[in-house]
Design a protein around this motif. Structure first.
Motif, PDB file in Angstrom:
ATOM      1  N   THR A 199       1.007  -1.119  -0.039  1.00 40.46           N
ATOM      2  CA  THR A 199      -0.096  -0.104   0.149  1.00 40.46           C
ATOM      3  C   THR A 199       0.890   1.201   0.013  1.00 40.46           C
ATOM      4  O   THR A 199       2.231   1.288   0.313  1.00 40.46           O
ATOM      5  N   TYR A 231      -4.056   0.543  -2.563  1.00 41.21           N
ATOM      6  CA  TYR A 231      -3.643  -0.626  -3.150  1.00 41.21           C
ATOM      7  C   TYR A 231      -2.422  -0.352  -4.213  1.00 41.21           C
ATOM      8  O   TYR A 231      -2.699   0.464  -4.930  1.00 41.21           O
ATOM      9  N   GLN A 258      -6.963   0.996   1.218  1.00 42.04           N
ATOM     10  CA  GLN A 258      -6.946  -0.135   2.070  1.00 42.04           C
ATOM     11  C   GLN A 258      -8.026   0.180   3.251  1.00 42.04           C
ATOM     12  O   GLN A 258      -8.144   1.180   3.562  1.00 42.04           O
TER      13      GLN A 258
END
Length: 394
Positions: free
Chosen positions: A323, A328, A352
């Motif tokens: 991340t 992501y 995330q």
């Protein structure tokens, strides 16, 4: 090579729109570590989102190798060998492992020579035949090393290796600074050869070998030799610094011998390659194109820019589950020229802990969210770099 730095680094990537990241990672558990952008011992250039044209540059000290010191004087305009030192074809016998030979002064090394060495002697036998024989230079634990180190405005130094056993009685190297360069001015070998017409054999090679700026060390990883028609000193993994050794260590930057020069593509003709990042047996990033960098630097003639291409020979790695800024992200790392690394970060529109990334809800949009280049001022790529050791950032 350490040099002055100014302005921003521009990364030019030529890639068609169809050749992009092909699949997103389908795992629900993601790595939480963020990529670092802290300065390393090399120059690190970090570029923001792909639609931003003004780039941010973070510069740290250049690092050609893992050793530490200062760079050379600013009045040096050229470095390294100007003539090939090899006159005798290298033998094919394996060379011993590298060892380190040091002249010690005040409990610290003040002159260092390292490498795996083998002496080849051409001599006349007692029955009047010309033959050659080879003998390994013993490792440092099996020799005594002494010599003289330069101090102040001294321009000469020397190193003598005296093996405790064997046919080599001594090897001596004389170093000198002339016209802003360090060089091996001469070297000699004293050996014992039982079948020679003169068993106590000694010979001096009076052939100058240019090394580098007196504040840099000279290195040559590939095999080579210093020689005339009687003596040849074969070497591999050579490192030598005869002046300005600080804290008993090689300088931070070193001059690469011509044999170690990187195979840089012709200007304007970078190879088109496909780079992939994989996880398991799946590719998560596929990137196809040719890549060049416009890198500004200070040369001996002032501010200029070098156009450096990613060569054919590269290694790629990556991270499919990470991340960055809560998004992501997938990372493609391209390694080349021994110490250069290009990191490309691809971030999705999924956050995330708020978006669940599944096979049914794949990544709809993604960007090249960050470009990071770690590099050094290699003397073979920046042949006219000013090695005064000062950095200028804007």
């Amino acid at each position: 090579m350490k040099a002055k730095f100014f302005g921003a680094v521009i990364l030019c990537v030529f890639v068609c729109s169809a050749d992009q990241m092909t699949t997103a990672a389908q795992e629900t558990t993601k790595a939480t570590s963020e990529p670092t952008t802290e300065p390393s011992t090399s120059n690190v250039t970090t570029v923001g989102p792909s639609n931003v044209t003004t780039e941010k540059t973070t510069v740290g000290p250049s690092n050609v190798t893992t050793e530490q010191t200062t760079a050379g004087p600013s009045n040096v305009t050229t470095e390294g060998p100007t003539t090939a030192p090899i006159t005798v074809a290298p033998t094919t016998a394996p060379l011993p492992d590298a060892s380190r030979y040091e002249v010690i002064e005040n409990s610290k090394a003040c002159l260092i020579m390292a490498g795996g060495f083998q002496l080849e002697v051409t001599y006349t036998t007692k029955d009047n035949k010309n033959v050659s024989t080879s003998m390994d230079v013993p490792k440092s634990s099996d020799v005594t090393v002494n010599g003289t180190c330069a101090s102040g405005n001294d321009t000469e130094s020397s190193l003598t290796i005296t093996p405790k056993n064997g046919d080599i009685k001594s090897l001596k190297f004389n170093f000198k600074i002339m016209d802003g360069k360090a060089s091996i001015e001469s070297w000699m070998a004293d050996v014992k050869i039982s079948d020679a017409m003169e068993p106590e054999f000694n010979h001096t090679v009076n052939k100058t070998v240019d090394l580098a700026s007196p504040k840099l060390y000279y290195k040559c990883e590939k095999r080579g030799n210093f020689s005339d028609n009687i003596l040849a000193l074969e070497y591999k993994d050579l490192k030598v610094q005869a002046f300005n050794v600080e804290d008993g260590k090689f300088s931070e930057t070193g001059y690469d011998c011509p044999a170690d020069a990187p195979d840089e593509p012709a200007p304007g003709k970078p190879p088109v390659k496909t780079y992939t990042a994989t996880e398991g047996n799946k590719n998560c990033v596929v990137f196809k194109g040719s890549i060049q960098f416009h890198i500004p630097y200070v040369s001996t003639n002032g501010n200029t820019t070098a156009l450096i291409s990613v060569p054919q020979e590269t290694n790629t790695t990556g991270d499919c589950n990470m991340t960055m800024n809560g998004l992501y992200t997938q990372k493609l790392s391209i390694n080349f020229y021994e110490t250069w690394t290009l990191n490309l970060y691809f971030s999705s529109d999924k956050k995330q802990n708020t978006d669940l990334l599944t096979a049914d809800a794949g990544v709809a949009n993604y960007d090249i969210s960050q470009i990071e280049l770690t590099y050094d001022y290699n003397n073979n790529l920046f042949s006219d770099v000013d090695d005064s050791g000062e950095f200028i950032t804007e």
